[in-house]
Design a protein around this motif. Structure first.
Motif, PDB file in Angstrom:
ATOM      1  N   LEU A 185       0.818  -1.199   0.000  1.00  0.00           N
ATOM      2  CA  LEU A 185       0.000   0.000   0.000  1.00  0.00           C
ATOM      3  C   LEU A 185       0.857   1.255   0.000  1.00  0.00           C
ATOM      4  O   LEU A 185       0.597   2.214  -0.732  1.00  0.00           O
ATOM      5  CB  LEU A 185      -0.935   0.002   1.209  1.00  0.00           C
ATOM      6  CG  LEU A 185      -1.830   1.240   1.367  1.00  0.00           C
ATOM      7  CD1 LEU A 185      -2.743   1.391   0.158  1.00  0.00           C
ATOM      8  CD2 LEU A 185      -2.661   1.137   2.650  1.00  0.00           C
ATOM      9  N   THR A 186       1.934   1.259   0.820  1.00  0.00           N
ATOM     10  CA  THR A 186       2.814   2.431   0.887  1.00  0.00           C
ATOM     11  C   THR A 186       3.523   2.658  -0.445  1.00  0.00           C
ATOM     12  O   THR A 186       3.644   3.805  -0.914  1.00  0.00           O
ATOM     13  CB  THR A 186       3.852   2.261   2.006  1.00  0.00           C
ATOM     14  OG1 THR A 186       3.174   2.094   3.258  1.00  0.00           O
ATOM     15  CG2 THR A 186       4.772   3.472   2.085  1.00  0.00           C
ATOM     16  N   ALA A 187       3.988   1.579  -1.063  1.00  0.00           N
ATOM     17  CA  ALA A 187       4.661   1.713  -2.358  1.00  0.00           C
ATOM     18  C   ALA A 187       3.707   2.263  -3.411  1.00  0.00           C
ATOM     19  O   ALA A 187       4.066   3.135  -4.210  1.00  0.00           O
ATOM     20  CB  ALA A 187       5.218   0.362  -2.800  1.00  0.00           C
ATOM     21  N   TRP A 188       2.457   1.767  -3.391  1.00  0.00           N
ATOM     22  CA  TRP A 188       1.490   2.270  -4.368  1.00  0.00           C
ATOM     23  C   TRP A 188       1.155   3.739  -4.097  1.00  0.00           C
ATOM     24  O   TRP A 188       1.057   4.544  -5.022  1.00  0.00           O
ATOM     25  CB  TRP A 188       0.221   1.432  -4.299  1.00  0.00           C
ATOM     26  CG  TRP A 188      -0.799   1.844  -5.322  1.00  0.00           C
ATOM     27  CD1 TRP A 188      -0.870   1.437  -6.617  1.00  0.00           C
ATOM     28  CD2 TRP A 188      -1.891   2.760  -5.129  1.00  0.00           C
ATOM     29  NE1 TRP A 188      -1.929   2.043  -7.246  1.00  0.00           N
ATOM     30  CE2 TRP A 188      -2.576   2.852  -6.353  1.00  0.00           C
ATOM     31  CE3 TRP A 188      -2.352   3.495  -4.032  1.00  0.00           C
ATOM     32  CZ2 TRP A 188      -3.693   3.650  -6.516  1.00  0.00           C
ATOM     33  CZ3 TRP A 188      -3.465   4.297  -4.192  1.00  0.00           C
ATOM     34  CH2 TRP A 188      -4.128   4.371  -5.424  1.00  0.00           C
ATOM     35  N   ARG A 189       1.016   4.099  -2.812  1.00  0.00           N
ATOM     36  CA  ARG A 189       0.631   5.465  -2.462  1.00  0.00           C
ATOM     37  C   ARG A 189       1.727   6.470  -2.752  1.00  0.00           C
ATOM     38  O   ARG A 189       1.448   7.613  -3.140  1.00  0.00           O
ATOM     39  CB  ARG A 189       0.238   5.519  -0.976  1.00  0.00           C
ATOM     40  CG  ARG A 189      -0.197   6.883  -0.473  1.00  0.00           C
ATOM     41  CD  ARG A 189      -0.686   6.795   0.959  1.00  0.00           C
ATOM     42  NE  ARG A 189       0.285   6.179   1.835  1.00  0.00           N
ATOM     43  CZ  ARG A 189       1.318   6.836   2.387  1.00  0.00           C
ATOM     44  NH1 ARG A 189       1.495   8.130   2.127  1.00  0.00           N
ATOM     45  NH2 ARG A 189       2.153   6.195   3.193  1.00  0.00           N
ATOM     46  N   THR A 190       2.999   6.070  -2.582  1.00  0.00           N
ATOM     47  CA  THR A 190       4.105   7.025  -2.720  1.00  0.00           C
ATOM     48  C   THR A 190       4.744   7.012  -4.102  1.00  0.00           C
ATOM     49  O   THR A 190       5.418   7.987  -4.467  1.00  0.00           O
ATOM     50  CB  THR A 190       5.189   6.719  -1.676  1.00  0.00           C
ATOM     51  OG1 THR A 190       5.651   5.372  -1.843  1.00  0.00           O
ATOM     52  CG2 THR A 190       4.649   6.906  -0.274  1.00  0.00           C
TER      53      THR A 190
END
Length: 551
Positions: A185-190
Motif C-alpha cells: 500500500l505504501t509503495a502504491w501510495r508514494t
C-alpha cells in the motif's frame, strides 16, 4: 532572409491557414448561434437587461437546479472513480484470455447515445422493469437511477484514460520501493499514485463535465422531480419559451464548462510532460495468487452487472411477449407524432451521420494538423480549448440557436437537411482532434523537413509523409465521429423535421407517449441504435493501435 527563417515563416503561415477553416466553421455554426440566443434572451425592448442574471439566480427553483446539477455530478464522478479504477488496473496490469473483448465491451456504453442509456435503465429499474417484476423495486423515481446510468456511461472514460497510462508506468519503480521495505500500500501510495494523479484528474474532470451537462439520461430517468442545467435550459426554451431564463442558465453553464476545460488542459499537459513511460506490452502479466484472480473476477462481474445487464434487458424488452411485433410496428405510420413510419429514422440517422462524419473529419483533421507542434503559443492553445467547447456547452442552446440565427440569407438553413449534420459535426470534431493529435505529434518532424528541403509544399509534404502514417488514426476518428453523430440528441431534437426524425429523437418521442406499443417500439429502436453503435465500435477496436489516443 535565411532558408531556416523562410521555412519557419512558411510553416507558421501554413498553420494559420489550416486554422482558418475550423475557426470559421466554429465561428459561424457554434459561436454565432450561441451568442444569438443568449443576446436575444438578455434583451428586452431593444435594451440589455444586466439585472436579469441576478433575478434568475434569486429564484429558488433555479438555485435548486444548480445545486442538483453540481452535487449529482460530484457524486457521479466519485462513484465512477471508485467502481472503474479496479477495472483500469486489471486491464493495465493483467494479461488474460478475452482481454480485447472485455476492453471492447467496456467501451460500448461510452459510444451509446444517452437516449439509449436512459432507455436501458428504464427497462431495468423503471415501472414494469426487471427489478420491478422480480422484487417490486423501482428506482426511476429516485436519484440512484441517474447516478448508476452516469457510472454506466462513463466507466470507459476512467478505464481507458487511467488504464492507458497505468499500463505504461514502469512497475520496477514500485518493486524497488517494496525492496526497500515499503508495504504494498505504501509503495502504491508514494510511487504509483503520484504518477497516476494527472490521468486520474483528467478522467475525473471529463466525467464531471459529461455528468454536469447530462441531458438525455436525466430527461428520461429524472422525470419532473430532477433537472440538471441542460434539462432546465431545454424546458425553459421548448416548453415555457422563456429565452431570458434559458440565456442566463446558458451563461452559467458556459462559465462552468470553461473552467472545467481549463483544468483539464492543465492536467493533460502535466501528464504529457512529467512522465517516463515504457512499452505497455511488457507490463501486463497473468494474474498471480487468489487475490489477483479475485480482483479480475470482481471486475468481470462488475462489467456484467453494471454494463451488460441493462443492455440485455433492453434487448429483451424490445421483443417482450409478442415476439417481433414491436419491430413490425416500426414499419407503420400512425399519423400522430410521426409523419412517416418510425423505421425511416434508421435511414435518416445513417445518412445524417455519414454527412456529419465527412464534415467532422475535414474540420477536425485540419485542426489537428494545425495543433501538431507542442511548442505552440497561447493562440494555438486557445484554439485547442475552443475545439472542446461543444462537448460542454448546452447542445439545446446550439440547436435552438440554429433556428434563431440561421434564418436569413445567405445562411437561411432552417429548411435545409444539412442543418442536422452540421450540429452533429460540432460534437464529432473534438473526438477527431483528440484521436488524431497524438499520432500526428508522434510523426518525426525531420521527415517533414526533408520533404520541404526537397521542394515539397506543406500540402504535398503532409500528403506524402503524414497521411500514410496517420491513415489508421484517421479511420478511427471517422468511426468515433460516426458513432457520436448517430447518438446526438440535444441539438437534433430542435432541428430534425417531423418527416425526417433521427433515431434518438424517435426514441424520445415514443417514450413520451403512453401505451405498451409505443414503449415497445422505443425499446426496439434503441436496440437497433445500440447494435449500429456496437458494430462501429468493433470496427474501431480492430483498427485501434496503442499509439492512438484513448478515445
Amino acid at each position: 532572409m535565411s532558408p531556416r527563417r523562410t521555412g519557419r515563416w512558411r510553416r507558421n503561415a501554413a498553420r494559420l491557414g489550416l486554422m482558418a477553416v475550423p475557426a470559421a466553421f466554429f465561428a459561424v455554426f457554434f459561436a454565432y448561434p450561441v451568442a444569438a440566443i443568449v443576446a436575444r434572451g438578455l434583451k428586452a425592448d431593444g435594451g440589455w437587461q444586466p439585472g436579469r442574471i441576478a433575478d434568475v439566480l434569486a429564484q429558488s427553483d433555479v438555485r435548486q437546479v444548480l445545486w442538483f446539477t453540481l452535487w449529482q455530478a460530484l457524486v457521479s464522478t466519485a462513484l465512477t472513480l471508485v467502481i472503474a479504477l479496479p477495472g483500469a488496473y486489471a486491464l493495465a496490469r493483467f494479461d488474460f484470455p478475452g482481454k480485447q473483448v472485455l476492453r471492447a465491451v467496456i467501451t460500448v456504453p461510452f459510444v451509446l447515445p444517452t437516449v439509449v442509456v436512459g432507455t436501458a435503465f428504464m427497462a431495468l429499474v423503471g415501472r414494469g422493469g426487471l427489478l420491478d417484476e422480480l422484487w417490486g423495486v423501482r428506482l426511476d423515481t429516485t436519484v440512484w437511477a441517474i447516478l448508476l446510468a452516469h457510472v454506466f456511461f462513463n466507466y470507459a472514460v476512467v478505464v481507458r484514460t487511467v488504464g492507458g497510462l497505468w499500463a505504461q508506468l514502469d512497475p520496477r519503480q514500485e518493486e524497488a520501493a517494496r525492496m526497500l521495505g515499503a508495504s504494498r500500500l505504501t509503495a502504491w501510495r508514494t510511487v504509483t499514485l503520484p504518477a497516476l494523479a494527472p490521468a486520474v484528474a483528467a478522467a475525473a474532470l471529463m466525467v464531471f463535465l459529461f455528468t454536469f451537462t447530462s441531458f438525455g439520461v436525466v430527461q428520461i430517468l429524472g422525470g419532473p422531480a430532477f433537472s440538471t442545467l441542460e434539462v432546465e435550459i431545454y424546458r425553459q426554451t421548448a416548453d415555457l419559451f422563456d429565452l431570458s431564463t434559458a440565456a442566463v442558465l446558458t451563461l452559467i453553464q458556459f462559465v462552468a464548462v470553461g473552467a472545467i476545460l481549463a483544468l483539464h488542459a492543465w492536467t493533460v499537459r502535466r501528464r504529457e510532460t512529467a512522465l517516463r513511460l515504457v512499452d505497455a506490452s511488457v507490463t501486463a502479466r497473468r494474474p498471480r495468487g487468489a487475490g489477483q484472480w479475485a480482483l479480475l473476477g470482481g471486475v468481470v462481474a462488475t462489467v456484467v452487472v453494471l454494463l451488460l445487464l441493462p443492455l440485455a434487458v433492453l434487448v429483451q424488452r424490445s421483443f417482450g411477449s409478442a415476439g417481433l411485433a414491436y419491430y413490425r410496428a416500426l414499419t407503420e405510420a400512425d399519423g400522430g407524432v410521426f409523419l412517416v413510419a418510425p423505421i425511416e429514422a434508421i435511414g435518416n440517422s445513417l445518412s445524417y451521420a455519414v454527412a456529419a462524419t465527412v464534415i467532422a473529419v475535414v474540420i477536425g483533421g485540419l485542426a489537428a494538423v494545425a495543433l501538431t507542434r507542442r511548442d505552440a503559443g497561447r493562440l494555438v492553445r486557445g484554439f485547442d480549448a475552443l475545439l472542446m467547447l461543444p462537448l460542454g456547452v448546452s447542445a439545446v442552446t446550439v440547436g435552438f440557436g440554429f433556428l434563431i440565427a440561421l434564418d436569413e440569407p445567405p445562411l437561411d438553413l432552417r429548411a435545409s437537411w444539412i442543418l442536422v449534420p452540421l450540429a452533429q459535426a460540432l460534437v464529432g470534431v473534438p473526438f477527431v482532434v483528440r484521436t488524431m493529435l497524438p499520432v500526428l505529434r508522434a510523426v518525426d518532424v525531420r521527415l517533414r523537413e526533408a520533404a520541404s528541403v526537397l521542394g515539397a509544399s506543406p500540402w504535398r509534404a503532409w500528403r506524402e509523409v503524414d497521411l500514410p502514417l496517420v491513415r489508421r488514426a484517421l479511420l478511427i476518428a471517422a468511426g468515433f465521429a460516426f458513432a457520436v453523430s448517430l447518438g446526438e440528441f440535444g441539438a437534433t431534437v430542435f432541428i430534425a423535421r417531423p418527416d425526417n426524425p433521427t433515431l434518438p429523437v424517435a426514441v424520445a418521442r415514443l417514450l413520451g407517449r403512453p401505451g405498451d406499443l409505443n414503449y415497445g417500439q422505443a425499446m426496439a429502436l434503441s436496440t437497433i441504435l445500440m447494435i449500429v453503435c456496437a458494430v462501429a465500435l468493433l470496427v474501431l477496436e480492430r483498427l485501434r493501435t496503442d499509439r492512438t489516443g484513448e478515445f
